[in-house]
Design a protein around this motif. Sequence first.
Motif, PDB file in Angstrom:
ATOM      1  N   GLN A   7       0.827  -1.202   0.000  1.00 39.73           N
ATOM      2  CA  GLN A   7       0.000   0.000   0.000  1.00 39.73           C
ATOM      3  C   GLN A   7       0.865   1.257   0.000  1.00 39.73           C
ATOM      4  OE1 GLN A   7      -2.864   0.147   3.166  1.00 39.73           O
ATOM      5  NE2 GLN A   7      -3.588   2.191   2.634  1.00 39.73           N
ATOM      6  N   SER A   8       1.947   1.230   0.765  1.00 40.77           N
ATOM      7  CA  SER A   8       2.845   2.376   0.820  1.00 40.77           C
ATOM      8  C   SER A   8       3.480   2.638  -0.539  1.00 40.77           C
ATOM      9  CB  SER A   8       3.933   2.146   1.866  1.00 40.77           C
ATOM     10  OG  SER A   8       4.888   3.187   1.845  1.00 40.77           O
ATOM     11  N   ILE A   9       3.897   1.588  -1.207  1.00 41.61           N
ATOM     12  CA  ILE A   9       4.503   1.726  -2.538  1.00 41.61           C
ATOM     13  C   ILE A   9       3.483   2.280  -3.525  1.00 41.61           C
ATOM     14  CG2 ILE A   9       5.388   0.407  -4.505  1.00 41.61           C
ATOM     15  CD1 ILE A   9       6.802  -1.412  -2.488  1.00 41.61           C
ATOM     16  N   ALA A  10       2.265   1.739  -3.490  1.00 36.43           N
ATOM     17  CA  ALA A  10       1.219   2.197  -4.402  1.00 36.43           C
ATOM     18  C   ALA A  10       0.896   3.668  -4.174  1.00 36.43           C
ATOM     19  CB  ALA A  10      -0.033   1.346  -4.230  1.00 36.43           C
ATOM     20  N   GLU A  11       0.838   4.071  -2.906  1.00 38.64           N
ATOM     21  CA  GLU A  11       0.532   5.467  -2.581  1.00 38.64           C
ATOM     22  C   GLU A  11       1.631   6.408  -3.072  1.00 38.64           C
ATOM     23  OE1 GLU A  11      -0.048   5.415   1.599  1.00 38.64           O
ATOM     24  OE2 GLU A  11      -2.138   4.712   1.475  1.00 38.64           O
ATOM     25  N   ARG A  12       2.885   5.996  -2.906  1.00 42.22           N
ATOM     26  CA  ARG A  12       3.993   6.845  -3.354  1.00 42.22           C
ATOM     27  C   ARG A  12       4.043   6.919  -4.882  1.00 42.22           C
ATOM     28  NH1 ARG A  12       9.107   4.634  -0.214  1.00 42.22           N
ATOM     29  NH2 ARG A  12       7.864   2.720  -0.287  1.00 42.22           N
ATOM     30  N   LYS A  13       3.764   5.811  -5.562  1.00 44.27           N
ATOM     31  CA  LYS A  13       3.698   5.833  -7.018  1.00 44.27           C
ATOM     32  C   LYS A  13       2.602   6.789  -7.489  1.00 44.27           C
ATOM     33  CE  LYS A  13       5.461   1.281  -8.372  1.00 44.27           C
ATOM     34  NZ  LYS A  13       5.094  -0.026  -9.003  1.00 44.27           N
ATOM     35  N   ALA A  14       1.449   6.709  -6.824  1.00 48.93           N
ATOM     36  CA  ALA A  14       0.336   7.580  -7.178  1.00 48.93           C
ATOM     37  C   ALA A  14       0.701   9.048  -6.975  1.00 48.93           C
ATOM     38  CB  ALA A  14      -0.904   7.215  -6.358  1.00 48.93           C
ATOM     39  N   ARG A  15       1.414   9.361  -5.885  1.00 49.81           N
ATOM     40  CA  ARG A  15       1.835  10.735  -5.625  1.00 49.81           C
ATOM     41  C   ARG A  15       2.819  11.221  -6.682  1.00 49.81           C
ATOM     42  NH1 ARG A  15       2.967   9.379  -0.175  1.00 49.81           N
ATOM     43  NH2 ARG A  15       5.128  10.074  -0.452  1.00 49.81           N
ATOM     44  N   ILE A  16       3.702  10.336  -7.098  1.00 49.06           N
ATOM     45  CA  ILE A  16       4.684  10.699  -8.133  1.00 49.06           C
ATOM     46  C   ILE A  16       3.976  11.035  -9.446  1.00 49.06           C
ATOM     47  CG2 ILE A  16       6.511   9.757  -9.613  1.00 49.06           C
ATOM     48  CD1 ILE A  16       7.449   8.179  -7.088  1.00 49.06           C
ATOM     49  N   LEU A  17       3.042  10.183  -9.860  1.00 48.44           N
ATOM     50  CA  LEU A  17       2.338  10.429 -11.117  1.00 48.44           C
ATOM     51  C   LEU A  17       1.461  11.676 -11.022  1.00 48.44           C
ATOM     52  CD1 LEU A  17       1.326   6.844 -12.292  1.00 48.44           C
ATOM     53  CD2 LEU A  17       3.303   8.214 -12.935  1.00 48.44           C
ATOM     54  N   GLU A  18       0.832  11.880  -9.877  1.00 51.03           N
ATOM     55  CA  GLU A  18       0.001  13.073  -9.703  1.00 51.03           C
ATOM     56  C   GLU A  18       0.858  14.339  -9.736  1.00 51.03           C
ATOM     57  OE1 GLU A  18      -3.146  15.431  -9.614  1.00 51.03           O
ATOM     58  OE2 GLU A  18      -3.176  13.255  -9.870  1.00 51.03           O
ATOM     59  N   ASN A  50      13.486   4.281  -8.200  1.00 50.35           N
ATOM     60  CA  ASN A  50      13.215   2.894  -7.836  1.00 50.35           C
ATOM     61  C   ASN A  50      11.763   2.502  -8.084  1.00 50.35           C
ATOM     62  OD1 ASN A  50      15.834   2.318  -7.018  1.00 50.35           O
ATOM     63  ND2 ASN A  50      15.472   2.972  -4.905  1.00 50.35           N
ATOM     64  N   LEU A  51      10.843   3.432  -7.815  1.00 54.18           N
ATOM     65  CA  LEU A  51       9.419   3.110  -7.916  1.00 54.18           C
ATOM     66  C   LEU A  51       8.866   3.260  -9.327  1.00 54.18           C
ATOM     67  CD1 LEU A  51       7.959   4.709  -4.653  1.00 54.18           C
ATOM     68  CD2 LEU A  51       8.515   2.318  -5.090  1.00 54.18           C
ATOM     69  N   VAL A  52       9.332   4.259 -10.070  1.00 51.68           N
ATOM     70  CA  VAL A  52       8.781   4.524 -11.403  1.00 51.68           C
ATOM     71  C   VAL A  52       9.864   4.521 -12.475  1.00 51.68           C
ATOM     72  CG1 VAL A  52       7.393   6.080 -12.813  1.00 51.68           C
ATOM     73  CG2 VAL A  52       6.941   5.912 -10.358  1.00 51.68           C
ATOM     74  N   GLY A  53      10.948   5.246 -12.251  1.00 51.56           N
ATOM     75  CA  GLY A  53      12.004   5.314 -13.254  1.00 51.56           C
ATOM     76  C   GLY A  53      12.336   6.747 -13.621  1.00 51.56           C
ATOM     77  N   ASP A  54      12.935   6.932 -14.786  1.00 50.57           N
ATOM     78  CA  ASP A  54      13.330   8.272 -15.230  1.00 50.57           C
ATOM     79  C   ASP A  54      12.143   9.010 -15.823  1.00 50.57           C
ATOM     80  OD1 ASP A  54      12.923   7.077 -17.671  1.00 50.57           O
ATOM     81  OD2 ASP A  54      15.025   7.111 -18.278  1.00 50.57           O
ATOM     82  N   LYS A  55      12.420  10.180 -16.417  1.00 51.31           N
ATOM     83  CA  LYS A  55      11.342  11.012 -16.954  1.00 51.31           C
ATOM     84  C   LYS A  55      10.559  10.289 -18.050  1.00 51.31           C
ATOM     85  CE  LYS A  55      11.706  15.220 -19.295  1.00 51.31           C
ATOM     86  NZ  LYS A  55      12.090  16.651 -19.364  1.00 51.31           N
ATOM     87  N   THR A  56      11.260   9.565 -18.888  1.00 57.99           N
ATOM     88  CA  THR A  56      10.585   8.810 -19.949  1.00 57.99           C
ATOM     89  C   THR A  56       9.633   7.771 -19.355  1.00 57.99           C
ATOM     90  OG1 THR A  56      12.444   9.089 -21.473  1.00 57.99           O
ATOM     91  CG2 THR A  56      10.938   7.269 -21.922  1.00 57.99           C
ATOM     92  N   ALA A  57      10.095   7.087 -18.323  1.00 55.29           N
ATOM     93  CA  ALA A  57       9.255   6.075 -17.675  1.00 55.29           C
ATOM     94  C   ALA A  57       8.035   6.701 -17.024  1.00 55.29           C
ATOM     95  CB  ALA A  57      10.072   5.306 -16.638  1.00 55.29           C
ATOM     96  N   ILE A  58       8.199   7.894 -16.463  1.00 50.33           N
ATOM     97  CA  ILE A  58       7.078   8.582 -15.813  1.00 50.33           C
ATOM     98  C   ILE A  58       6.026   8.989 -16.845  1.00 50.33           C
ATOM     99  CG2 ILE A  58       6.426  10.692 -14.578  1.00 50.33           C
ATOM    100  CD1 ILE A  58       9.161  10.435 -13.119  1.00 50.33           C
ATOM    101  N   ILE A  59       6.470   9.575 -17.961  1.00 48.54           N
ATOM    102  CA  ILE A  59       5.540   9.952 -19.034  1.00 48.54           C
ATOM    103  C   ILE A  59       4.820   8.715 -19.563  1.00 48.54           C
ATOM    104  CG2 ILE A  59       5.395  10.828 -21.393  1.00 48.54           C
ATOM    105  CD1 ILE A  59       5.780  13.053 -19.439  1.00 48.54           C
ATOM    106  N   SER A  60       5.571   7.635 -19.741  1.00 47.79           N
ATOM    107  CA  SER A  60       4.979   6.393 -20.234  1.00 47.79           C
ATOM    108  C   SER A  60       3.944   5.848 -19.258  1.00 47.79           C
ATOM    109  CB  SER A  60       6.075   5.349 -20.462  1.00 47.79           C
ATOM    110  OG  SER A  60       7.021   5.799 -21.415  1.00 47.79           O
TER     111      SER A  60
END
Length: 232
Positions: A7-18, A50-60
Motif C-alpha cells: 500500500q505504501s509503494i502504491a501510494e507513493r507511485k500515485a503521488r509521483i504520477l500526480e 526505484n518506484l517509477v524510473g526516469d522522466k521517460t518512464a514517468i511519461i509512459s
Amino acid sequence: MSSKREQSIAERKARILEAARTIIARDGYDALTTRGIAEAAGVTAPTLYNLVGDKTAIISAMATASVEELWGRLHLDERGSPLAMADAILDEAYAQIMANRELNRANLIALERLGIAYAYHPARDDPGAHAARRSVEMVQYTCREAQRLGQLRGNLDAQLLAEQMFAAYRAPLDDWLHDAIDASEMLRRQRIGFYTVLAADASEEFREELLARIAKLAASQTVHPKMEKEAA
C-alpha cells in the motif's frame, strides 16, 4: 511483501504520477524534471527512480494509466448494443481528455518528443504500443459482439476492423493535438471514422443505420475558430 508495504509503494507511485501531471499541465513538458517531481511528491530522487524510473518512464506510466482508467470506466458489457459500446468508447475518451485538456495535450506532446508513438504495432513492446493495443482491444470487443449478433457479417476479421477503427480515432486526435481542429470537430471525425469502418462489414439493416448517422454527422462539420479568423 506485507500488504502495508504494498500500500505504501502504491501510494507513493500515485503521488509521483500526480505530481508529474500537475507540473506538466501547469508548466509544460520542458518544466518536467525528476528532481521537481520528487520534491512535489514528497519523495527522494532515488525513491522516484526505484518506484517509477526516469522522466521517460514517468511519461509512459501516465499514458498507460490513462488508458487503463478509461477501460475501468467503460463497462462495455453493460452498454446494451455494439453501437452503444462504440459510442461509449469515443464519448468516455473525449470526456477524459476534456476533463484536463492541457494535461492530456501536454502528455501526448511529451510522448511524441520522447519518440514514443501512441500507435498500434503488434511487434512493438514500448509503452505507446501497449496503450494502443489496449485501445484496440476495447474496439475489438465491440466488433466481436456485433458479429455475434449478426450486425457485422464476419467477412472482415474483428481484429482488422478494430485496428482500422483505432486509426480512425488517432488521426483526428493528432489534428486536435496540433491545433488544426477543435475538440468537437475531433470527436465528430472520430465518430464518422468508427461508423465508416463498421459499415464496411455491416448487415444491410445495420449498414443503413450507420449510413444515416454518417450523413447526419457529415452535415454538422465545424470550422476551427483559428481558421475562421484566417479566412476573414
